[in-house]
Each structure stands twice: as structure tokens, then as C-alpha cells.
Design an enzyme around this catalytic site. Sequence first.
Site, PDB file in Angstrom:
ATOM      1  N   GLU A  54       6.377 -14.413 -13.057  1.00 41.07           N
ATOM      2  CA  GLU A  54       5.589 -12.973 -12.586  1.00 41.07           C
ATOM      3  C   GLU A  54       4.997 -12.248 -13.571  1.00 41.07           C
ATOM      4  O   GLU A  54       4.129 -11.610 -13.318  1.00 41.07           O
ATOM      5  CB  GLU A  54       6.463 -12.277 -11.529  1.00 41.07           C
ATOM      6  N   GLU A  64      16.475 -16.406 -11.660  1.00 39.01           N
ATOM      7  CA  GLU A  64      16.144 -15.052 -12.142  1.00 39.01           C
ATOM      8  C   GLU A  64      15.407 -15.008 -13.252  1.00 39.01           C
ATOM      9  O   GLU A  64      14.118 -14.545 -13.057  1.00 39.01           O
ATOM     10  CB  GLU A  64      17.307 -14.138 -12.089  1.00 39.01           C
ATOM     11  N   LYS A  90      11.343 -14.122 -13.443  1.00 43.72           N
ATOM     12  CA  LYS A  90      11.112 -13.112 -14.242  1.00 43.72           C
ATOM     13  C   LYS A  90       9.774 -13.551 -15.296  1.00 43.72           C
ATOM     14  O   LYS A  90       8.770 -12.816 -15.417  1.00 43.72           O
ATOM     15  CB  LYS A  90      11.813 -12.488 -15.066  1.00 43.72           C
ATOM     16  N   ASN A 110      -1.131   1.673   5.918  1.00 45.01           N
ATOM     17  CA  ASN A 110      -0.381   0.713   5.154  1.00 45.01           C
ATOM     18  C   ASN A 110       0.159  -0.229   6.324  1.00 45.01           C
ATOM     19  O   ASN A 110       0.899   0.296   7.178  1.00 45.01           O
ATOM     20  CB  ASN A 110       0.883   1.258   4.468  1.00 45.01           C
ATOM     21  N   GLY A 111      -0.060  -1.668   6.232  1.00 41.41           N
ATOM     22  CA  GLY A 111       0.340  -2.485   7.336  1.00 41.41           C
ATOM     23  C   GLY A 111      -0.955  -3.411   7.422  1.00 41.41           C
ATOM     24  O   GLY A 111      -1.850  -3.762   6.737  1.00 41.41           O
ATOM     25  N   HIS A 135      17.790 -35.808 -11.444  1.00 42.87           N
ATOM     26  CA  HIS A 135      17.604 -36.449 -10.236  1.00 42.87           C
ATOM     27  C   HIS A 135      15.817 -36.415 -10.006  1.00 42.87           C
ATOM     28  O   HIS A 135      15.373 -36.336  -9.003  1.00 42.87           O
ATOM     29  CB  HIS A 135      18.218 -35.520  -9.162  1.00 42.87           C
ATOM     30  N   CYS A 143       0.935  -1.068  -0.082  1.00 41.06           N
ATOM     31  CA  CYS A 143       0.005   0.022   0.036  1.00 41.06           C
ATOM     32  C   CYS A 143       0.752   1.326   0.074  1.00 41.06           C
ATOM     33  O   CYS A 143       1.872   1.410   0.622  1.00 41.06           O
ATOM     34  CB  CYS A 143      -0.940   0.074   1.152  1.00 41.06           C
ATOM     35  N   LYS A 201       5.818  -3.947  -5.158  1.00 42.89           N
ATOM     36  CA  LYS A 201       7.017  -3.770  -5.387  1.00 42.89           C
ATOM     37  C   LYS A 201       7.774  -3.852  -4.028  1.00 42.89           C
ATOM     38  O   LYS A 201       8.691  -4.568  -3.840  1.00 42.89           O
ATOM     39  CB  LYS A 201       7.639  -2.642  -5.990  1.00 42.89           C
ATOM     40  N   ARG A 212       3.448   0.071  -5.049  1.00 45.90           N
ATOM     41  CA  ARG A 212       3.390  -0.627  -3.731  1.00 45.90           C
ATOM     42  C   ARG A 212       2.115  -1.428  -3.607  1.00 45.90           C
ATOM     43  O   ARG A 212       2.008  -2.003  -2.704  1.00 45.90           O
ATOM     44  CB  ARG A 212       3.216   0.407  -2.766  1.00 45.90           C
ATOM     45  N   TRP A 246      -2.860  -2.552  -1.713  1.00 48.80           N
ATOM     46  CA  TRP A 246      -2.706  -3.958  -1.902  1.00 48.80           C
ATOM     47  C   TRP A 246      -3.311  -4.868  -0.980  1.00 48.80           C
ATOM     48  O   TRP A 246      -2.864  -4.853   0.181  1.00 48.80           O
ATOM     49  CB  TRP A 246      -1.093  -4.235  -1.837  1.00 48.80           C
TER      50      TRP A 246
HETATM   51  C1  F6R Z   1      10.743  -9.787  -8.529  1.00 44.34           C
HETATM   52  C2  F6R Z   1      11.054  -8.955  -7.442  1.00 44.34           C
HETATM   53  C3  F6R Z   1      10.973  -9.473  -6.097  1.00 44.34           C
HETATM   54  C4  F6R Z   1      11.654  -8.714  -5.064  1.00 44.34           C
HETATM   55  C5  F6R Z   1      11.614  -9.095  -3.784  1.00 44.34           C
HETATM   56  C6  F6R Z   1      12.558  -8.544  -2.702  1.00 44.34           C
HETATM   57  O1  F6R Z   1      11.166  -9.367  -9.715  1.00 44.34           O
HETATM   58  O2  F6R Z   1      11.147  -7.808  -7.689  1.00 44.34           O
HETATM   59  O3  F6R Z   1      11.118 -10.840  -6.066  1.00 44.34           O
HETATM   60  O4  F6R Z   1      13.246  -8.838  -5.652  1.00 44.34           O
HETATM   61  O5  F6R Z   1      10.424  -8.665  -3.427  1.00 44.34           O
HETATM   62  O6  F6R Z   1      12.388  -7.115  -2.816  1.00 44.34           O
HETATM   63  P1  F6R Z   1      13.547  -6.187  -2.326  1.00 44.34           P
HETATM   64  O7  F6R Z   1      14.796  -6.307  -3.211  1.00 44.34           O
HETATM   65  O8  F6R Z   1      13.020  -4.701  -2.270  1.00 44.34           O
HETATM   66  O9  F6R Z   1      14.045  -6.423  -0.798  1.00 44.34           O
END
Ligand code: F6R
Length: 616
Positions: free
Chosen positions: A496, A489, A493, A98-99, A512, A2, A611, A27, A74
Site C-alpha cells: 500500500e 501485515e 504495508k 460523504n457516502g 504448495h 470523504c 483511512k 478520509r 475520495w
Molecule cells: C492498512 C490499513 C487498513 C485498515 C482497514 C481497517 O494499513 O490501515 O487496512 O486497517 O481499512 O480500518 P479500521 O481499523 O479503521 O477499521
Amino acid sequence: MCGVIGFVGDEASPEFFYNGLKRLEYRGYDSAGIAMLSHGQMYIERAEGKLSALEKKLVHLPLKTSLGMGHTRWATHGKPSEANAHPHKSGNIVILHNGIIENYKEIKSFLQENGYVFESETDTEVAAHLLHYEFHKNTILLSPLENMKRSIFALVSRIRGAFAFGIICTDIPDVLFAVKYGSPLVLGLSDTAHYMASGIAALVEHTRSILIMEDREIAYLTAKNKEIVTFEGVPVSRKPIHVSWAASMLEKNGYDHFMLKEIHEQPQAIAQTINGRIDKSTGEIDLQSYGIHHIPLKNINRIQLIACGTSYYAGILARYFLESHTKIPVEVELASEYRYRTCTVNEHTLCIAISQSGETIDTLQAIRYARTHGAHTLAVVNAPGSSIAHHCHDESLIYAGPEVGVASTKAFVAQVTSLIILGLGIAQTQNIMTSTQIAAVCEQLVHIPYLVEKTLSLSSSIEKMAAKLIHLKSVLFIGRGPQYPVALEGALKLKELSYIHAEAYAAGELKHGPIALIDDEMYTVCLAPRDSYYEKTMSNIEEIRARGGKIISIGTTGDHELKQLSDEFIEVEPCAEMILPFLTTVPLHLLAYWIALKKGHDVDQPRNLAKSVTVE
Ligand code: F6R
């Protein structure tokens, strides 16, 4: 999660709040709302869905206000809907949050017994009514301001969980109340106004003078004054920080999406992270400029890298270089699991929190736990003034610049770069490497931005390839050594952004179990540049081929053997082994971007995500 923004000052329009929320939309983006006080009357507009849904309602708000707040949500408690969108109102009190309020059920029952009727399913509405209850409990001798201060103390002493609140009371039309415990909240200071927000991104176009609130603090803000006290009522005095992020860095600057822009900013992110910290001619690492001021690197004999998601994968990748350069054992820990084991750190352990946002609650809790148990703690973060940095002994910024796309891209490569520099700094301090050896690694480091830039030219060919892959239901990714975290990674990507199921395996693990998944419909993205593990990875690719699996490979330019084994072949420049994972990351970010885009997805705001993950 949020995003919250608040304003008290000479004059703000509905667009002010809307634009601030746009900066915070990363957020959370399932509903949004704005409250503005005008001539003693409170106007609230809320809308379900992305922020754009709220834009249509701005016309119903007053043209200007001297006191108002906005929120982008969110969902935690209660589905995304207009009724559950913030702000929430209880009589003369408006609140946004937020929380999570963990004990909301018990308080809700209490309030219902006292006649309060709930209109939403949120935990936040409980806070609105409880504050209203407190405010109207005992008002005889107190001014509305003193009464509200008392009521907020009562509120925070009764609720459990994490919260950043913005509060307005129509009886106190010149004060914005900001409350922080466990969720991020910063204040913006200027001569004519005071602001509050969940992140500095919402404020930099109005002020770069930012005051970071700490947990258990309440701010009383007016246009000209600010007063901060602890939950115990003790006055707090803290200097603001000056933030270097410019508002222009938060624009798309000609790109269709923030994600594409940020992928293309990877060379800069790496270069800025290196800048001023290494001297490639003398092989000297400037640890002061890196951010080491308190941690005694000489005494460190164990390193733990603690992070979530992409930052965790950056940690797995960095471990290869940290171990090889420092000869110190390195463990990589999922922050969300870290506290569930017996903590065995001590004064010789360096725990490094890796986080783009610096606000991820799991990482924050883990690093606090490590610090409490005696470890030295370092924050490797991108956002300045973050909570994680605040809780660590030292902070090292990665200088990737603001990352707005919800999927992390440029922060990943900058985090790895930063940790390589740290490893060299430790090797220097502990005399593990000579300056000549360090200089040789630095020479490679400074070449990375140029080679990544060249790799970005693959974008148009990957776009064409992506068009053929949008029908995929499931994709495997494999890599060996430093290519394994790159595979992790790449899979993250893809899933998501494109919502295609994707799993990454260390190439040697395929036999395995996962190899059972291979059939003539299964695609595997194989990371096989020419490195020390090349031949073994090639054998694994042969095994997939022999079972009819489809192969998308990322290999070295001119590798005809790999090309022949592959249905799709992406080539990166031959280069030093340390540089290769930086280059192979680029096509994977681009592949996920283009597939998602061709599927019609919102690449900057994938579904269900946010994010900055500030709930556990
Ligand atoms: C994936 C992504 C998330 C963040 C994770 C940690 O693309 O962005 O997996 O990497 O939520 O976030 P930070 O780096 O802000 O602690």
C-alpha cells in the site's frame, strides 16, 4: 470516505475550513472545496488534487463568515476533478456529502425531466437538485426554515444509500443543516459556535465537547442553539461526550511524516492500552476498566473477531493468544464477507469488532448483523465516540491516540495488546488460568513497550537497506505461527505504501504452490525469530535459498546460521514468544516506510486509499 466540516457561529476564516479539512484529509484526498456565505452571497472554491491545491484558492474566499462548510473527497461516482469536487450548488442551496446515493440514476432522470442540468458526474449533485426541487415546490405558507426542514424530510425519504450531508441555504443565513444516515457525523458544541464534522480530529482544537449523531437524524444548528430530530421529526436529546484527544496529538511533532511518528509511538500505544487494566503483582484483570459492563464473559464459549485490513491481521495474531489463554475456539472473520454466510452465532458467542477508526462500514455492518442474530458484541476501537462502538454492547478503547497516517501502524500493536488483556480477563472469569499464571503473562506484557522501543533503533539500518530495494517488483513474505499474521501485515504495508506487489504466505504453504515464483530475482522476507517454529521455518528458508531466491530475514540477535542464509539480516532481541511478533512488526513497518519514501511516494497519503473506509 470523504471528510466534511461545517461551521455556524461568530466568525470563521477560510483557514478555519482549510485546517479542519487537513485534519480530515486522511478520509480522502483527490479533490476538495469550501463554501462560505458572506453578506447573502455564496462563495465556493474547489480544486482537484490534494488539499494543498485548494490552499492557493483561499484568497478568493471572503475573509470571514458566520456560516460555511468544507469537503475533502475520495471519489466514488465520477473521477477526481474540480467539477466533481464538493460542495455542489443548486440555486440557493449548497450541499456536501460523504457516502453513496445508490438510487441516484433514477432520481437524476426525474430531475432531468424537470429541467435540471447536471454539471458533475457525482451522485451528490442529485441530492442538491432534489433538495432545490423540493424547496421550490410549495413555499407559499412556510417560512424558508420550515420549508427547508420539510424539503430535507422529503430528500431523505426519497434517496437510498449512506449519507452525511452538510447543507446551507442562502435564504436561511444563520442555520447549518446536518443530516446523518450510515456515514459518520459528529457535532462540536461551544458557547459561540456549533460545528459538524466527519471525525472529531477536525474539531478538537475548537471544542472537546462532542455530540455523536446517530443514523436517521437531522440537526439544525445556529451559533447559539442546536435542535436534533429524527427522520420522523421526533426531537432527540443526547448529552455530549468529552474527548480527551488534544490538538497537539494531531501534529507531526518534529517527525517528517505522521507514519514515522506513529511507528515511534508504538511503545506508548501499547503501554497506554495496558495502563490501569492489569495488576501484574496480583494477576488481576480489571474488566470494568477494560470496558466490559454488559457482556457476560462467564457464558461465552465461542469468539469471533471481525475486522478489515490491518485490524483483521491483528485479529489473526491475537487469536493465538486468545485461544491459548481462554481455551475457547476463536474464528477470525473478514468483515466484508461476514454477512454472506449463514450466521450461526448465539447468546454464548462473543463477536468482537476490531477497528482503528471505529467507522469502517464493512465492520459496522458485520457487527450489527452478529448482534441482530443474538451474539454479544464488543468494539475494540481507537477513535472515541465511533459508530461501531455505538452499535456494540460494550466498547473498549485501545488508547493508541489519534492515528493520522493512512497506513495503520500503532493501532495494530495496540489492538493485539488489548485482545491479549481481554483473553486474560476471560480466563480469569471462567477460571481457566490461575492468578499466578495471569500474573506471569502480565509480567511479559509490561515489558513489551521497552523492547519495542529498543527495536525502533533499527530505523537507520533499515533505511540503508531500503535504498537497495526500491527496484523490486514483487516480494514474498513468510512466517509461521504468530509470525504469519506479521508477514501478512508486512506485505500489506509494503504494497500500500511502495506500490510493490507483495504477498504473504504461511511458511508451510510455500511448497504448495508459491515456491514456483522463486527465482534469483525474487526476494522473500522471512520472519524467523527463535520461537517454537524456528526449525521448520529455517527449512523453508533453505528451500528458497536452494532455488536461488534472495532472502531478507528477521531473526534473533546472534543467529549466525540465519544470517548466513540471508542477503539482508535484521535482528531483534531474544524474548518470550508472546512478545516476538510485536518486535518483528516494527522492522516491517519501517521497511515499508523507508522503501516508499525512497521511491518518492507520499507515505502518509498513499494513492487511491483513505483511512476511514465508509463505503462497502
Ligand atoms: C492498512 C490499513 C487498513 C485498515 C482497514 C481497517 O494499513 O490501515 O487496512 O486497517 O481499512 O480500518 P479500521 O481499523 O479503521 O477499521
